[in-house]
Design a protein around this motif. Structure first.
Motif, short mmCIF file in Angstrom:
data_model
loop_
_atom_site.label_atom_id
_atom_site.label_comp_id
_atom_site.label_asym_id
_atom_site.label_seq_id
_atom_site.Cartn_x
_atom_site.Cartn_y
_atom_site.Cartn_z
N HIS A 81 29.07 17.76 79.11
CA HIS A 81 28.10 18.20 80.14
C HIS A 81 27.04 19.07 79.46
CE1 HIS A 81 30.67 17.53 83.92
NE2 HIS A 81 31.33 16.98 82.93
N THR A 82 25.78 18.74 79.72
CA THR A 82 24.69 19.57 79.17
C THR A 82 24.07 20.35 80.33
OG1 THR A 82 24.32 17.86 77.54
CG2 THR A 82 22.60 19.53 77.76
N TYR A 83 24.12 21.65 80.20
CA TYR A 83 23.65 22.52 81.28
C TYR A 83 22.27 23.09 80.96
CZ TYR A 83 28.54 22.41 82.71
OH TYR A 83 29.78 22.01 83.11
N HIS A 84 21.38 23.02 81.93
CA HIS A 84 20.08 23.67 81.79
C HIS A 84 20.14 24.96 82.61
CE1 HIS A 84 18.57 20.15 79.76
NE2 HIS A 84 19.23 19.44 80.66
N LEU A 85 20.23 26.06 81.88
CA LEU A 85 20.51 27.35 82.53
C LEU A 85 19.27 27.89 83.25
CD1 LEU A 85 22.54 29.05 79.65
CD2 LEU A 85 23.40 27.66 81.54
N ARG A 86 19.55 28.71 84.27
CA ARG A 86 18.46 29.38 84.99
C ARG A 86 17.66 30.24 84.01
NH1 ARG A 86 18.75 30.04 90.53
NH2 ARG A 86 20.67 29.26 91.49
N LYS A 87 16.35 30.19 84.14
CA LYS A 87 15.54 31.01 83.23
C LYS A 87 15.25 32.38 83.82
CE LYS A 87 13.70 27.26 80.55
NZ LYS A 87 12.82 26.13 80.58
N ASN A 88 15.52 32.52 85.11
CA ASN A 88 15.18 33.79 85.76
C ASN A 88 16.42 34.66 86.05
OD1 ASN A 88 16.25 32.08 87.63
ND2 ASN A 88 14.86 32.67 89.29
N ALA A 89 17.55 34.28 85.46
CA ALA A 89 18.76 35.07 85.71
C ALA A 89 18.82 36.25 84.73
CB ALA A 89 19.99 34.20 85.57
N VAL A 90 18.96 37.44 85.28
CA VAL A 90 18.95 38.65 84.45
C VAL A 90 20.20 39.49 84.76
CG1 VAL A 90 17.66 40.77 83.93
CG2 VAL A 90 16.43 38.69 84.55
N PHE A 91 20.80 40.02 83.72
CA PHE A 91 21.95 40.92 83.93
C PHE A 91 21.46 42.28 84.44
CE2 PHE A 91 23.77 37.94 80.86
CZ PHE A 91 25.02 37.71 81.41
N HIS A 92 22.37 43.02 85.03
CA HIS A 92 22.01 44.34 85.58
C HIS A 92 21.55 45.31 84.50
CE1 HIS A 92 25.01 43.20 88.97
NE2 HIS A 92 23.85 42.57 89.09
N ASN A 93 21.89 45.03 83.23
CA ASN A 93 21.43 45.93 82.16
C ASN A 93 20.09 45.46 81.58
OD1 ASN A 93 22.16 43.72 80.65
ND2 ASN A 93 23.65 44.79 79.36
N GLY A 94 19.48 44.46 82.23
CA GLY A 94 18.15 44.02 81.82
C GLY A 94 18.14 42.82 80.89
N LYS A 95 19.30 42.42 80.38
CA LYS A 95 19.34 41.30 79.44
C LYS A 95 19.21 39.96 80.19
CE LYS A 95 22.08 38.99 75.98
NZ LYS A 95 21.52 37.73 76.43
N PRO A 96 18.28 39.10 79.76
CA PRO A 96 18.19 37.78 80.41
C PRO A 96 19.38 36.91 80.01
CG PRO A 96 16.19 38.31 79.15
CD PRO A 96 17.24 39.28 78.74
N LEU A 97 19.82 36.06 80.92
CA LEU A 97 20.95 35.17 80.64
C LEU A 97 20.55 34.11 79.61
CD1 LEU A 97 23.79 33.83 81.48
CD2 LEU A 97 22.39 32.38 82.96
N THR A 98 21.40 33.93 78.60
CA THR A 98 21.20 32.83 77.63
C THR A 98 22.54 32.14 77.41
OG1 THR A 98 21.71 34.18 75.70
CG2 THR A 98 19.40 34.12 76.38
N ALA A 99 22.48 31.04 76.68
CA ALA A 99 23.71 30.28 76.39
C ALA A 99 24.72 31.16 75.63
CB ALA A 99 23.35 29.05 75.57
N ASP A 100 24.20 32.11 74.84
CA ASP A 100 25.10 33.00 74.07
C ASP A 100 26.04 33.79 74.98
OD1 ASP A 100 24.00 32.35 71.57
OD2 ASP A 100 22.29 33.67 71.97
N ASP A 101 25.52 34.19 76.13
CA ASP A 101 26.35 34.98 77.05
C ASP A 101 27.53 34.16 77.58
OD1 ASP A 101 24.61 37.29 76.99
OD2 ASP A 101 23.20 36.08 78.15
N ILE A 102 27.27 32.88 77.80
CA ILE A 102 28.36 32.03 78.31
C ILE A 102 29.39 31.80 77.21
CG2 ILE A 102 28.91 29.75 79.27
CD1 ILE A 102 26.20 29.85 80.72
N ILE A 103 28.91 31.53 76.02
CA ILE A 103 29.84 31.33 74.90
C ILE A 103 30.65 32.60 74.65
CG2 ILE A 103 29.98 30.86 72.40
CD1 ILE A 103 27.48 29.04 72.77
N TYR A 104 29.93 33.73 74.65
CA TYR A 104 30.61 35.02 74.45
C TYR A 104 31.69 35.24 75.52
CZ TYR A 104 31.30 40.00 75.37
OH TYR A 104 31.88 41.20 75.65
#
Lengths: 311, 530
Positions: free
Chosen positions: B91-114
């Motif tokens: 499955h290839t996921y195209h992640l939301r570009k406007n999703a931001v964590f409460h600490n200000g970090k934008p969501l990236t693929a790294d966060d999911i892998i982490y």
């Protein structure tokens, strides 16, 4: 007095050790484990691999004697261990809850004292009067009423019907939130103290030295103030001490009912989830609390009545 | 008939139009209850499988998928689209570009892998590891044999490729509260337990251990115009009776009802109009141990199903807060067979079956039971006289609930009464009857039927959801016929809500867990909520 004080303080140590061992043994033999409690409500399927990983992490797969040795060694260094549920030090969890428990216990005791002692006095000074009868019926009812039911009655009356107070929770720590749980918790010591005060005062009133005081022409008010109050105080102090000591333990039901964040509700949650380090730590703290207060009462008692030191 | 249907359709349209016309309103505080007993164990929800923690999760966190209660299926949450390979594994996921964590970090693929690596980390022993195990290479990672999860591949910051171990629907395992996504830039992971940071619509504000968690609106939430509420107080309300008083006193906005309250609320003006009901995905049952000689015989188990008058117990004892069970998969399961009738109450047939099995004089067995009012000792007591009528003596064996699970998974029972998860994923629910699933996992009744296994294996390979559901329906009917359990009921969850609360949904997976970002309160709410 110093020797007496030291002796009483040193007596706490063996008691704590015995209690700690008892708790360890009891919670080693009761069925149910922390890992099993995670799926006890059937909301998820059991996962043997997770159970194995958790048991390994918490050392629950080790032999009983080895766990016991770790427990004793940690305890000797004042380490109460780490919670299975939160993975935080047990001491931190207890610290988080202790203030709320103290607030509740102190408020309940103040309420009990303020109401019971005057009532007990008045009832004893007018034995057989309507007030005496009503006070004693009230005291017996207060002692025999289950706290859970009483709490619900309080909620129903003061929150739902009269809308005076919030029915549950800590809120922002305001006094209004404290009233209902404190009054509910305070009813048992109130009833006991009213009875004790009445009995103590009656006892003193019938003593020879009171008759002597009266025969010397001392006024009623002076007799009560100088002789009755002072002598009845010994009994009252002892009862207050014992009651105050056991209040934190008694608060378990009240805290759960009113969603009050004390160590009582922490204990209940931890027993249900078999979070043994927290159960052990919480019980130890409750026992220690009881012992310290008991010792303090003994010391006050000895100060009031020097004969105690000789016994 | 047609007229009536047209009228009904027009009326419902009218209601819908009315609801739209009313318009959502921003602002206010919602006092939401977390009604399941204990305190919040930790705010690090990846580490906690408790239902209680789901209330926090729903406010603060988001996972790759989420549950859509209206469509009754998992949907993409943190990705706007996905592409699936021919074989259904990649499955290839195209992640939301406007999703931001409460600490200000934008969501990236790294966060999911982490996050997935953290959940599967063998040193953590987190409950979500079994969900991550559907990703290729995760088993090795969990076992400590690999440094990476080979099935996780970052294409770019907003594109993630995940290879799964089979043609499963990854929505089910990856929508769990234990598989939510954390930011990868937090240095000290121990802070997650006290000050959680997520992608959800609300920011963590305060936790009073043993009392409540407070969250506030997150201004950078990715759903435009949401959330509506400014603040939510998630309060612990374990006691039914206390919750009842607080709800009637308008101190809390929602309350989960037990059977007694359900009956009471239905009869009261002002309360009965604000009840939300749903057939939840739990099946209450008495599981039989085939190692206990009489229960080994299918006819005996069928006889027990015929001997108990389930509808009567549901009506009198459970106060109609349940639906009679006709099999393992519940009403809300996509593979539920609505044409399959439950076992009929027929004591004579039960006696005949018992005689045929060689137990004409009956036998005695023990049911291990917790004190739960809906699926514990009170229910066992209710079936005593019914089974006595056909010659079977039942003895309840009361245990505390945390002991029940241990007794069952260690084969220490003759029979047990429990409420078990039976949805929403029918493939996962029927895994518990697959002969290769150990008893210590969820095949508690040690069920083994080669015909079932064939159907289950075929369903596992099937990619067409309709065909897969058909296979699972057949498998479920085999289980019903073999009766490894007494099929009691499917839970009907009931929530009472205050008239000023809007946006609640019939969540079949757990009614008490609601999408907070959809909820709004109107101007009739008391001053304390403004």
């Amino acid at each position: 007095m110093l020797r007496f004080t030291l002796r009483r303080i040193l007596q706490i140590i063996p008691t704590v050790v015995v209690v700690a061992l008892l708790i360890f043994v009891i919670f080693s033999v009761v069925p149910g484990t922390f890992a099993a409690s995670l799926f006890a409500d059937g909301r998820r399927a059991a996962d043997p691999q997770m159970i194995a990983r958790l048991n390994e992490e918490f050392g629950l797969n080790k032999p009983l004697m080895e766990r016991f040795a770790t427990y004793v060694t940690d305890l000797a260094q004042f380490d109460l261990g780490t919670s299975f549920r939160t993975r935080q030090p047990v001491i931190d969890l207890i610290n988080d809850r202790m203030w709320a428990s103290l607030q509740l216990a102190v408020a309940a005791m103040v309420f009990a004292l303020v109401v019971s002692v005057p009532l007990g006095f008045v009832a004893a000074l007018r034995p057989g009067s309507v007030l005496d009868t009503v006070t004693m019926i009230g005291a017996v009812s207060g002692l025999s009423m289950p706290q859970f039911w009483l709490g619900l009655l309080m909620m129903y009356l003061f929150a739902l019907q009269l809308n005076w107070l919030p029915s549950f929770g800590y809120g922002d720590g305001s006094f209004r939130n404290l009233i209902l749980p404190a009054v509910t918790l305070g009813v048992t010591p109130l009833a006991l103290l009213a009875r004790t005060t009445r009995a103590g005062v009656l006892d003193v009133l019938n003593a020879d030295f009171i008759r002597t005081a009266h025969s010397k022409g001392m006024s009623e008010a002076k007799v009560v103030r100088w002789h009755v109050a002072r002598n009845a105080l010994v009994l009252i102090v002892t009862t207050v001490g014992l009651q105050f000591g056991s209040l934190i333990g008694q608060a378990v039901v009240i805290e759960k009912l009113f969603a009050w964040p004390g160590i009582g509700s922490l204990l209940v949650d931890s027993v249900a989830s078999r979070d043994i380090p927290v159960v052990q730590g919480t019980i130890l703290v409750i026992v220690l609390w009881f012992l310290v207060i008991n010792t303090a009462v003994d010391l006050i008692y000895a100060a009031i009545d020097p004969r105690i030191k000789q016994e | 008939m047609l007229k009536r249907l047209t009228l009904a359709a027009m009326l419902s349209l009218g209601v819908a139009a009315g609801a739209l016309a009313a318009g959502e309103r921003h602002g206010g505080t919602l006092v939401f209850t977390a009604p399941y007993g204990s305190s919040f164990a930790t705010l690090d929800v990846q580490s906690s499988p408790n239902t209680q923690e789901e209330f926090i999760t729903q406010a603060i966190h988001r996972a790759l998928y989420s549950w859509d209660s209206n469509r009754n299926k998992p949907v993409l949450e943190l990705a706007t689209s996905e592409e699936v390979s021919e074989d259904g594994m990649v499955h290839t996921y195209h992640l939301r570009k406007n999703a931001v964590f409460h600490n200000g970090k934008p969501l990236t693929a790294d966060d999911i892998i982490y996050s997935y690596k953290r959940i599967a980390n063998p040193e953590n022993a987190f409950p979500g590891a079994s969900f991550i195990a559907v990703i290729k290479g995760a088993e090795d990672y969990i076992a400590g044999k690999a440094d990476e999860i080979s099935g996780l591949k970052k294409i770019d910051d907003h594109t993630l490729e995940i290879t799964y171990t089979g043609t499963i629907n990854p929505g089910f395992p990856l929508m769990q509260n234990t598989t939510v996504i954390y930011p990868s830039n937090v240095e000290d992971e121990s802070t997650f337990g006290k000050t959680p940071v997520g992608l959800g619509a609300f920011v963590f504000k305060e936790h009073v251990p043993g009392s409540q968690v407070v969250v506030e609106k997150f201004g950078k939430y990715y759903e435009e115009g949401k959330p509506y509420l400014d603040r939510i107080n998630i309060v612990l309300m374990a006691e039914d009776a206390a919750r009842d008083v607080a709800f009637r006193n308008r101190e809390i906005d929602v309350s989960i009802l037990g059977p007694t309250q359900y009956q009471a609320y239905q009869g009261e003006e002002g309360l009965k109009g604000h009840l939300l009901e749903v057939a939840e995905v739990y099946t209450r049952n008495i599981g039989f141990n085939p190692a206990f000689e009489p229960l080994k015989d299918k006819r005996v188990r069928q006889a027990i199903n015929h001997a108990i008058n389930s509808p009567l117990i549901i009506e009198r004892l459970v106060k109609n807060k349940a639906y009679p069970a006709s099999g393992w998969l519940p009403i809300s399961s996509p593979a539920f067979d609505k044409d399959k009738a439950p076992y009929a109450y027929d004591p004579e047939k039960a006696k005949a079956l018992l005689a045929e099995a060689g137990y004409a004089d009956g036998f005695e067995f023990e049911v291990t039971a917790s004190p739960n009012e809906s699926w514990g000792v009170p229910i066992v007591e209710a079936i005593l006289p019914m089974l006595k009528k056909v010659g079977i003596t039942v003895k309840p064996k009361p245990v505390e609930s945390s002991t029940l699970g241990e007794a069952v998974t260690t084969n220490n029972f003759q029979a047990f009464i429990w409420s078990n998860l039976s949805g929403p994923d029918p493939l996962n629910a029927l895994r518990c009857y697959y002969s290769k699933t150990p008893q210590s996992a969820c095949n508690y009744t040690s069920y083994a039927n080669p015909d079932f296994d064939k159907l289950y294996e075929a369903a596992k390979q099937e990619r067409d959801p309709a065909k897969q559901n058909d296979l699972l329906r057949q498998a479920n009917n085999l289980v019903q016929d073999d009766a490894p359990v007494w099929f009691f009921n499917y839970n009907k969850a009931v929530m009472a809500y205050q008239p000023w609360v809007h946006g609640l949904v019939p969540n079949a997976t757990e009614l008490a867990v609601q999408p907070y970002d959809e909820i709004w309160i109107d101007e009739t709410a008391p001053a304390s909520r403004h």
